[in-house]
Design an enzyme around this catalytic site. Structure first.
Site, PDB file in Angstrom:
ATOM      1  N   GLU A 255      -0.490 -10.233  -1.102  1.00 32.08           N
ATOM      2  CA  GLU A 255      -1.391  -8.645  -0.675  1.00 32.08           C
ATOM      3  C   GLU A 255      -1.993  -9.404   0.763  1.00 32.08           C
ATOM      4  O   GLU A 255      -2.307  -7.551   1.044  1.00 32.08           O
ATOM      5  CB  GLU A 255      -2.705 -10.028  -1.999  1.00 32.08           C
ATOM      6  CG  GLU A 255      -2.378  -9.399  -3.017  1.00 32.08           C
ATOM      7  CD  GLU A 255      -2.136  -7.507  -3.921  1.00 32.08           C
ATOM      8  OE1 GLU A 255      -2.084  -7.062  -2.981  1.00 32.08           O
ATOM      9  OE2 GLU A 255      -1.280  -7.414  -4.450  1.00 32.08           O
ATOM     10  N   ILE A 256      -1.735 -10.017   0.838  1.00 31.31           N
ATOM     11  CA  ILE A 256      -2.912  -9.731   2.748  1.00 31.31           C
ATOM     12  C   ILE A 256      -1.762  -9.695   3.545  1.00 31.31           C
ATOM     13  O   ILE A 256      -2.124  -8.687   4.540  1.00 31.31           O
ATOM     14  CB  ILE A 256      -3.466 -11.289   3.220  1.00 31.31           C
ATOM     15  CG1 ILE A 256      -4.316 -11.751   2.771  1.00 31.31           C
ATOM     16  CG2 ILE A 256      -3.487 -11.457   3.680  1.00 31.31           C
ATOM     17  CD1 ILE A 256      -5.454 -11.382   1.725  1.00 31.31           C
TER      18      ILE A 256
END
Length: 134
Positions: A70-71
């Site tokens: 996600e990052i």
């Protein structure tokens, strides 16, 4: 109030004016073209499925892995992230290993993805998480 009501009613019931765009109807295709499209889509789905199975066997889905992905995927295309993600997960397979890594090592693995602040914050989050566990 009557004028507003009249305007709204005419908006929903009146024929489209010259200023408003008409909805674009899809182009008509013959049946053989549609069959070709379906066949290509089915082949793509099969290939994608095989690829996913290979990756699932290599890297199990974990909360940490989802967090890292996600990052990495913020403001970055999936195609660009995949090699970085695989390299990252081989080097730092757990939060504990990321937390114990040096900032230089983390930045070296992030090099090329840009937005290095994300790597620093991910590293700081791993350290905070590791402190909470111990």
């Amino acid at each position: 109030k009557k004028r507003t009501q009249k305007t709204l009613n005419s908006f929903f019931t009146a024929a489209p004016s010259k200023k408003r765009r008409k909805a674009v109807s899809p182009k008509k295709t013959n049946e053989s073209t549609m069959e070709q499209i379906v066949n290509v889509k089915e082949e793509e789905e099969c290939n994608d499925g095989d690829e996913v199975k290979e990756n699932e066997e290599a890297l199990p889905v974990t909360g940490y892995g989802v967090w890292v992905s996600e990052i990495m995927l913020q403001q970055t295309r999936v195609e660009a992230v995949i090699p970085y993600y695989l390299k990252w997960m081989k080097s730092f397979p757990t939060v504990e290993q990321l937390a114990s890594a040096s900032e230089e090592d983390v930045n070296a693995h992030w090099a090329g993805l840009g937005f290095y602040r994300r790597a620093r914050l991910l590293h700081a989050g791993a350290k905070k998480s590791d402190e909470g566990v111990q």
